[in-house]
Scaffold this motif. Structure first.
Motif, PDB file in Angstrom:
ATOM      1  N   TRP A  41       0.839  -1.196   0.000  1.00 29.68           N
ATOM      2  CA  TRP A  41       0.000   0.000   0.000  1.00 29.68           C
ATOM      3  C   TRP A  41       0.878   1.252   0.000  1.00 29.68           C
ATOM      4  O   TRP A  41       0.589   2.227  -0.700  1.00 29.68           O
ATOM      5  CB  TRP A  41      -0.926  -0.011   1.211  1.00 29.68           C
ATOM      6  N   ALA A  42       1.963   1.215   0.777  1.00 26.84           N
ATOM      7  CA  ALA A  42       2.871   2.360   0.810  1.00 26.84           C
ATOM      8  C   ALA A  42       3.540   2.575  -0.539  1.00 26.84           C
ATOM      9  O   ALA A  42       3.770   3.714  -0.958  1.00 26.84           O
ATOM     10  CB  ALA A  42       3.922   2.164   1.899  1.00 26.84           C
ATOM     11  N   VAL A  43       3.861   1.479  -1.237  1.00 27.10           N
ATOM     12  CA  VAL A  43       4.493   1.590  -2.553  1.00 27.10           C
ATOM     13  C   VAL A  43       3.538   2.254  -3.546  1.00 27.10           C
ATOM     14  O   VAL A  43       3.908   3.182  -4.279  1.00 27.10           O
ATOM     15  CB  VAL A  43       4.928   0.202  -3.063  1.00 27.10           C
ATOM     16  N   GLY A  44       2.279   1.781  -3.581  1.00 26.76           N
ATOM     17  CA  GLY A  44       1.295   2.382  -4.467  1.00 26.76           C
ATOM     18  C   GLY A  44       0.974   3.814  -4.082  1.00 26.76           C
ATOM     19  O   GLY A  44       0.797   4.693  -4.954  1.00 26.76           O
ATOM     20  N   TRP A  45       0.907   4.056  -2.788  1.00 26.32           N
ATOM     21  CA  TRP A  45       0.643   5.412  -2.288  1.00 26.32           C
ATOM     22  C   TRP A  45       1.768   6.346  -2.696  1.00 26.32           C
ATOM     23  O   TRP A  45       1.538   7.477  -3.162  1.00 26.32           O
ATOM     24  CB  TRP A  45       0.504   5.338  -0.772  1.00 26.32           C
ATOM     25  N   GLY A  46       3.001   5.872  -2.568  1.00 24.91           N
ATOM     26  CA  GLY A  46       4.146   6.668  -2.993  1.00 24.91           C
ATOM     27  C   GLY A  46       4.100   6.965  -4.480  1.00 24.91           C
ATOM     28  O   GLY A  46       4.413   8.083  -4.921  1.00 24.91           O
ATOM     29  N   GLY A  47       3.702   5.964  -5.271  1.00 26.44           N
ATOM     30  CA  GLY A  47       3.562   6.190  -6.701  1.00 26.44           C
ATOM     31  C   GLY A  47       2.523   7.252  -7.007  1.00 26.44           C
ATOM     32  O   GLY A  47       2.710   8.091  -7.910  1.00 26.44           O
ATOM     33  N   ALA A  48       1.427   7.253  -6.247  1.00 26.62           N
ATOM     34  CA  ALA A  48       0.385   8.259  -6.448  1.00 26.62           C
ATOM     35  C   ALA A  48       0.898   9.658  -6.109  1.00 26.62           C
ATOM     36  O   ALA A  48       0.592  10.632  -6.810  1.00 26.62           O
ATOM     37  CB  ALA A  48      -0.831   7.918  -5.592  1.00 26.62           C
ATOM     38  N   VAL A  49       1.703   9.772  -5.038  1.00 31.67           N
ATOM     39  CA  VAL A  49       2.243  11.079  -4.653  1.00 31.67           C
ATOM     40  C   VAL A  49       3.222  11.586  -5.712  1.00 31.67           C
ATOM     41  O   VAL A  49       3.244  12.781  -6.039  1.00 31.67           O
ATOM     42  CB  VAL A  49       2.925  10.998  -3.274  1.00 31.67           C
ATOM     43  N   ILE A  50       4.031  10.681  -6.265  1.00 31.69           N
ATOM     44  CA  ILE A  50       4.956  11.091  -7.329  1.00 31.69           C
ATOM     45  C   ILE A  50       4.182  11.599  -8.543  1.00 31.69           C
ATOM     46  O   ILE A  50       4.505  12.646  -9.126  1.00 31.69           O
ATOM     47  CB  ILE A  50       5.876   9.918  -7.709  1.00 31.69           C
ATOM     48  N   LEU A  51       3.141  10.843  -8.930  1.00 30.16           N
ATOM     49  CA  LEU A  51       2.299  11.292 -10.049  1.00 30.16           C
ATOM     50  C   LEU A  51       1.672  12.653  -9.760  1.00 30.16           C
ATOM     51  O   LEU A  51       1.653  13.537 -10.617  1.00 30.16           O
ATOM     52  CB  LEU A  51       1.200  10.261 -10.308  1.00 30.16           C
ATOM     53  N   TYR A  52       1.153  12.791  -8.543  1.00 29.71           N
ATOM     54  CA  TYR A  52       0.526  14.051  -8.136  1.00 29.71           C
ATOM     55  C   TYR A  52       1.528  15.206  -8.234  1.00 29.71           C
ATOM     56  O   TYR A  52       1.224  16.272  -8.801  1.00 29.71           O
ATOM     57  CB  TYR A  52       0.004  13.909  -6.709  1.00 29.71           C
ATOM     58  N   THR A  53       2.712  14.993  -7.684  1.00 34.44           N
ATOM     59  CA  THR A  53       3.716  16.058  -7.663  1.00 34.44           C
ATOM     60  C   THR A  53       4.131  16.456  -9.075  1.00 34.44           C
ATOM     61  O   THR A  53       4.225  17.636  -9.403  1.00 34.44           O
ATOM     62  CB  THR A  53       4.949  15.603  -6.859  1.00 34.44           C
ATOM     63  N   VAL A  54       4.373  15.443  -9.922  1.00 37.68           N
ATOM     64  CA  VAL A  54       4.817  15.722 -11.293  1.00 37.68           C
ATOM     65  C   VAL A  54       3.692  16.359 -12.113  1.00 37.68           C
ATOM     66  O   VAL A  54       3.881  17.413 -12.744  1.00 37.68           O
ATOM     67  CB  VAL A  54       5.307  14.429 -11.975  1.00 37.68           C
ATOM     68  N   LEU A  55       2.515  15.741 -12.117  1.00 36.58           N
ATOM     69  CA  LEU A  55       1.441  16.205 -12.983  1.00 36.58           C
ATOM     70  C   LEU A  55       0.906  17.571 -12.568  1.00 36.58           C
ATOM     71  O   LEU A  55       0.616  18.427 -13.421  1.00 36.58           O
ATOM     72  CB  LEU A  55       0.308  15.182 -13.005  1.00 36.58           C
ATOM     73  N   PHE A  56       0.752  17.795 -11.250  1.00 41.15           N
ATOM     74  CA  PHE A  56       0.210  19.079 -10.812  1.00 41.15           C
ATOM     75  C   PHE A  56       1.259  20.192 -10.878  1.00 41.15           C
ATOM     76  O   PHE A  56       0.913  21.364 -10.755  1.00 41.15           O
ATOM     77  CB  PHE A  56      -0.354  18.955  -9.393  1.00 41.15           C
ATOM     78  N   SER A  57       2.529  19.821 -11.048  1.00 37.91           N
ATOM     79  CA  SER A  57       3.561  20.833 -11.265  1.00 37.91           C
ATOM     80  C   SER A  57       3.660  21.215 -12.736  1.00 37.91           C
ATOM     81  O   SER A  57       4.011  22.353 -13.064  1.00 37.91           O
ATOM     82  CB  SER A  57       4.920  20.313 -10.775  1.00 37.91           C
TER      83      SER A  57
END
Length: 410
Positions: free
Chosen positions: A147-163
């Protein structure tokens, strides 16, 4: 810490990675929504109660999916059910990217949740029935760390895409990427056989999965397991659904800063799952759950109710994520060891997912309470109540460490 992995068979390892990948990709799809809440509020003109309603409805539908698919896995098999549920939640995550109105998004998220709940139920039972008794707690707790791995992937996507993209486009691209978990079905189909199970008892009312778990012999177990699931999920979702919004709107952190704070919590969540996995087979299921629930209560109240500097919040984020991980990492092993094989899927699916449907009110309640108090206080109060329920219920369940699944009487 991982010496157990070298002792298990090739089939056990393949099953482990199939379930680990499925759970991690589940997390990727689910956590994308929590990160996108501020953008969704702006895109659809929502208030916080409506945003909480989407989360609540998703939890309700995931509970229904867990109940239904857990029982189905007792009929058509764990592996086939796992394949169907992965496809289901992947497709509906993808379709969320095309939502044009609040009602459309609400319906699509509800359908996504149905597959999400079913995937956990089928995968958890498959893992429990494949893994040997002495390593079941460690293996299933480690799977939860995905769950932490997938959650981390979501945060990376969020950070990159929303930037890089405008918010209204960024959240849609995030949900498009949610189609990727469907590729896992190819691996599951080719690599994982159906585990052998003891024959079901003669046909009777109690041998029907969703009836048998409420038989006189199992009624108390099912009720306590359901309340335990409610407390575990209520605390987690009250906290994690609203934490990104809290960091952005009340702590006024930027997209990059929010991602950094969440990164600390996510890394800590992974370590918490691994630590809980080790303790499950050492101190037992009950003590482990109670320990993490008590520590979670104290940490959440300090993090959200006491004025802290941003640096102090960053440091305290580690114990916050660490202790929040230990409870869900314990539930897969505990629930599987409470039920006989012919109704195990139904029992595990019901207890775990009743927690989801009952806890669906917690994110909604946080949104409602935040109208009359700071969002941080609303989150802290709700989470503390939920974790207190965990402590009370787990101490009334039997200790199941080392229990042989085939020895559970039908």
């Amino acid at each position: 810490m991982f010496s157990w992995y070298r002792q298990v068979s090739k089939l056990e390892r393949k099953t482990f990675w199939a379930c680990f990948s499925g759970w991690g990709l589940d997390a990727l799809d689910v956590q994308m929504f929590t990160l996108a809440i501020p953008a969704l509020i702006a895109a659809f003109g929502l208030d916080k109660t409506q945003a909480g309603l989407i989360s609540g409805v998703t939890l309700v539908s995931s509970a229904l999916g867990g109940w239904f698919c857990g029982a189905v896995s007792d009929r058509i098999g764990r592996v086939r059910t796992l394949q169907l549920t992965i496809l289901w939640f992947s497709v509906f995550t993808f379709l969320c990217s095309f939502a044009q109105t609040f009602p459309q998004l609400l319906v699509l998220k509800a359908l996504q949740g149905f597959g999400f709940g079913g995937e956990w139920a089928a995968g958890a039972v498959l893992m429990a029935e494949t893994m040997r008794n002495e390593h079941r707690g460690k293996a299933m707790g480690t799977v939860q760390s995905a769950w932490a791995v997938g959650w981390g992937g979501a945060v990376i996507l969020y950070t990159v895409l929303f930037s890089w993209l405008a918010p209204d486009m960024a959240w849609r691209v995030m949900f498009v990427i949610g189609l990727l978990p469907a590729l896992l079905v190819v691996y599951v189909r080719r690599s994982i056989p159906e585990p052998e199970r003891r024959a079901a008892p003669p046909a009777s009312a109690d041998s029907v999965p969703l009836v048998g778990i409420f038989s006189p012999a199992l009624l108390k177990t099912t009720l306590l397991g359901s309340l335990l699931g409610m407390g575990a999920h209520g605390g987690y979702y009250a906290l994690m659904t609203w934490l990104p919004t809290y960091l952005k709107t009340e702590r006024h952190l930027s997209v990059l800063s929010t991602g950094g704070y969440l990164a600390v919590i996510i890394i800590a969540f992974w370590f918490g799952c691994i630590t809980s996995a080790q303790l499950l087979d050492r101190i037992g299921r009950r003590r482990n759950v109670a320990l993490f629930a008590l520590c979670s209560t104290v940490t959440v109240l300090i993090y959200l109710m006491i004025p802290l500097t941003n640096i102090e919040m960053l440091v305290l984020g580690f114990p916050l994520g660490f202790f929040a991980a230990g409870i869900p990492a314990s539930l897969g092993a505990l629930f599987n060891e409470l039920y006989p094989a012919h109704i195990r899927g139904a029992g595990v699916g019901f207890c775990y997912n009743f927690g989801r449907i009952a806890s669906a009110g917690f994110p909604v309640l946080v949104g409602y309470m935040s109208k009359s108090m700071p969002l941080g206080e609303a989150i802290g109060i709700d989470a503390a109540i939920a974790y207190g329920l965990v402590v009370l219920t787990v101490l009334m369940l039997p200790e199941t460490r080392g229990r042989k699944l085939d020895a559970i009487p039908a």
